[in-house]
Design a protein around this motif. Structure first.
Motif, PDB file in Angstrom:
ATOM      1  N   GLN A 122       0.852  -1.186   0.000  1.00 38.89           N
ATOM      2  CA  GLN A 122       0.000   0.000   0.000  1.00 38.89           C
ATOM      3  C   GLN A 122       0.894   1.245   0.000  1.00 38.89           C
ATOM      4  O   GLN A 122       1.839   1.327   0.768  1.00 38.89           O
ATOM      5  N   VAL A 123       0.593   2.196  -0.879  1.00 35.98           N
ATOM      6  CA  VAL A 123       1.301   3.479  -0.882  1.00 35.98           C
ATOM      7  C   VAL A 123       0.376   4.505  -0.253  1.00 35.98           C
ATOM      8  O   VAL A 123      -0.769   4.658  -0.686  1.00 35.98           O
ATOM      9  N   LEU A 124       0.837   5.183   0.799  1.00 40.76           N
ATOM     10  CA  LEU A 124      -0.041   6.127   1.499  1.00 40.76           C
ATOM     11  C   LEU A 124       0.754   7.296   2.086  1.00 40.76           C
ATOM     12  O   LEU A 124       1.984   7.274   2.105  1.00 40.76           O
ATOM     13  N   SER A 125       0.037   8.293   2.554  1.00 43.53           N
ATOM     14  CA  SER A 125       0.694   9.494   3.066  1.00 43.53           C
ATOM     15  C   SER A 125       1.014   9.373   4.546  1.00 43.53           C
ATOM     16  O   SER A 125       0.181   8.937   5.336  1.00 43.53           O
ATOM     17  N   SER A 126       2.218   9.807   4.916  1.00 46.40           N
ATOM     18  CA  SER A 126       2.558   9.784   6.347  1.00 46.40           C
ATOM     19  C   SER A 126       1.882  10.952   7.064  1.00 46.40           C
ATOM     20  O   SER A 126       1.806  10.990   8.277  1.00 46.40           O
ATOM     21  N   GLN A 127       1.376  11.912   6.303  1.00 49.79           N
ATOM     22  CA  GLN A 127       0.692  13.043   6.933  1.00 49.79           C
ATOM     23  C   GLN A 127      -0.757  12.700   7.289  1.00 49.79           C
ATOM     24  O   GLN A 127      -1.157  12.803   8.439  1.00 49.79           O
ATOM     25  N   THR A 128      -1.523  12.251   6.297  1.00 48.31           N
ATOM     26  CA  THR A 128      -2.939  11.992   6.572  1.00 48.31           C
ATOM     27  C   THR A 128      -3.165  10.615   7.200  1.00 48.31           C
ATOM     28  O   THR A 128      -4.086  10.440   7.986  1.00 48.31           O
ATOM     29  N   GLY A 129      -2.315   9.644   6.847  1.00 45.29           N
ATOM     30  CA  GLY A 129      -2.518   8.284   7.352  1.00 45.29           C
ATOM     31  C   GLY A 129      -3.768   7.628   6.796  1.00 45.29           C
ATOM     32  O   GLY A 129      -4.159   6.537   7.214  1.00 45.29           O
ATOM     33  N   GLU A 130      -4.425   8.285   5.826  1.00 39.48           N
ATOM     34  CA  GLU A 130      -5.634   7.706   5.241  1.00 39.48           C
ATOM     35  C   GLU A 130      -5.296   6.577   4.280  1.00 39.48           C
ATOM     36  O   GLU A 130      -4.181   6.475   3.793  1.00 39.48           O
ATOM     37  N   LYS A 131      -6.315   5.753   4.008  1.00 37.77           N
ATOM     38  CA  LYS A 131      -6.136   4.635   3.098  1.00 37.77           C
ATOM     39  C   LYS A 131      -5.523   5.101   1.777  1.00 37.77           C
ATOM     40  O   LYS A 131      -5.946   6.095   1.202  1.00 37.77           O
ATOM     41  N   GLY A 132      -4.516   4.367   1.293  1.00 39.65           N
ATOM     42  CA  GLY A 132      -3.817   4.796   0.089  1.00 39.65           C
ATOM     43  C   GLY A 132      -4.183   3.960  -1.120  1.00 39.65           C
ATOM     44  O   GLY A 132      -5.328   3.596  -1.314  1.00 39.65           O
ATOM     45  N   THR A 133      -3.174   3.648  -1.943  1.00 40.62           N
ATOM     46  CA  THR A 133      -3.370   2.842  -3.150  1.00 40.62           C
ATOM     47  C   THR A 133      -2.756   1.462  -2.952  1.00 40.62           C
ATOM     48  O   THR A 133      -1.621   1.355  -2.496  1.00 40.62           O
TER      49      THR A 133
END
Ligand code: ADP
Ligand code: ASP
Ligand code: MG
Length: 413
Positions: A234-245
């Motif tokens: 999974q690729v995701l943002s360390s800022q939002t922590g929301e579900k990624g790709t």
């Protein structure tokens, strides 16, 4: 034997350079680790160097001839990760977690002998698993390993992605989360294409093309490795922590996707050899000395000419290889029998990728007419089963990406 509850998962968390770029960001990353631990999972961390550090180390090393100093080069550029993992360990301690910072050789992560671009041969999972089973957190330096002669080797720029996926495969992790500065994989680079759309999933195959065509969000080899070992990435943002790709296996629905993304690479240089005497063996005379010098050739075009005797050859190499390529051509001028050489160092490659291209026609023409309507000149074209690439002047990247993005209606689901 350690009891593992069925709900307990093994997660690899990889943090890219910007995610650990400052002390505050490192502290934030520790809260992401803590969250995973608190939900009952076991975690192995893989980290990049703090953003900008590897570039600094590379320029220090470049004061000398890198080709003569590959061992030293890797010894230098691998140190950025040594700093970041130790800082993460310190920061974890502050919130009551025990981290164990680990360099490549300690695990060991064994790499091939090719300095600056070593392949991962083997990972001993025992130390990492021991640490995890003790309820502690291995914090592993990305980008580096050790070769058979006990030298430090590195895995190429962006190589921490590959370290993370390789660790995930070795310890049979349930998931490998790649934390970065965007919240997933987009239809095109979201920093250039404002209307780029985040994908919920992308097939390994498409991501592989995407990465090798320049979408640097994942190192190409990490995608290869994920595909081979079926690692759930999974690729995701360390800022939002929301579900990624999520990277997934190809499914039916995806096949309908004509074009699923647009990538670009600025790393292109073009060489044209003019008036070569046309006879069997010309191509190998040009390309074998390049392959001996380990120079990777990408797009190749051979053109015919009026009298049927003289042809031109155009091909592209990475910009860093241009100078060496020119001197190799000059050295072989008599053998290749060309008249003159023309080079261009300010080109970019723009590529459209999609599984649907296998079964649909007219995609290429749609691409060319979209670029034509923006008055963008195409220098070289190359195609494969699921991609079409064009070489254009670097200054038109933004225009080209945005035009193609709307031509193929990528902003709309
Ligand atoms: P990290 O330091 O976390 O490894 P990178 O800089 O290597 O991060 O990769 C993330 C960057 O990749 C993003 O900032 C973005 O500009 C770029 N990128 C290029 N193409 C894409 C794409 N299709 N989707 C998302 N990001 C992309
Ligand atoms: N620090 C290395 C680089 O900048 C590896 C990585 O970040 O993935 O290329
Ligand atoms: Mg990266």
């Amino acid at each position: 034997y350690t009891l593992r509850f069925s709900f307990m998962q093994k997660i690899v968390q990889k943090f890219g350079g910007t995610s650990v770029g400052t002390i505050d960001k490192i502290k934030h990353v520790c809260s992401l680790i803590n969250k995973e631990i608190k939900s009952g999972n076991q975690v192995a961390v893989v980290s990049s160097a703090m953003s900008g550090e590897t570039n600094k180390l590379v320029s220090l090393a470049e004061n000398f001839d890198i080709n003569k100093n590959k061992l030293e080069f890797d010894m230098i550029v691998s140190t950025g990760e040594q700093v970041s993992i130790a800082l993460i360990s310190m920061a974890l301690k502050e919130i009551g977690l025990k981290g164990v910072p680990l360099l490549g050789w300690q695990i060991p992560i064994t790499g091939s002998n090719d300095f600056t671009k070593a392949k991962i041969d083997n990972i001993d999972d025992s130390l990492v698993l021991d640490v995890m089973n003790k309820g502690e957190i291995p914090i592993i330096a990305g980008f580096q390993g050790v070769n058979s002669k006990n030298n430090i080797v590195t895995f190429g720029r962006g190589g921490s992605d590959t370290s993370a996926v390789a660790i995930a495969a070795a310890i049979r992790a349930d998931r490998c989360d790649i934390y970065t500065d965007v919240d997933g994989i987009y239809t095109s680079d979201p920093r250039i294409v404002e209307k780029a759309r985040k994908l919920n999933k992308i097939s390994y195959e498409e991501m592989l093309e995407f990465a090798s065509l320049g979408a640097k969000v994942l190192q190409t080899r990490s995608v290869e490795m994920a595909m081979r070992h079926e690692v759930l990435v999974q690729v995701l943002s360390s800022q939002t922590g929301e579900k990624g790709t999520f990277l997934t296996k190809e499914d039916k629905k995806m096949e309908n996707e004509l074009v699923s993304g647009i990538a670009y690479s600025k790393d292109e240089a073009n060489i044209t050899l003019i008036n070569i005497l046309d006879k069997p063996g010309v191509a190998t005379k040009i390309f074998s000395p390049l392959s001996e010098a380990n120079i990777n050739v990408d797009m190749i075009v051979q053109t015919g000419s009026e009298n049927g005797k003289n042809i031109n050859f155009t091909y592209t190499v990475s910009r860093k290889d241009l100078e060496q390529t020119i001197s190799i051509m000059e050295e072989n001028k008599l053998g290749i029998e060309f008249e003159r050489i023309i080079t261009n160092n300010s080109l970019a490659k723009v590529s459209i990728v999609g599984l649907g291209m296998r079964t649909h026609t007219g995609v290429a023409n749609k691409m060319f007419s979209s670029l034509a309507s923006e008055s963008i000149n195409i220098h070289v074209i190359s195609t494969s089963e699921i991609k079409i690439s064009v070489l254009i002047d670097e200054e038109y990247i933004e225009k080209a990406l945005n035009a193609l993005h709307s031509t193929f209606k990528l902003d709309k689901k």
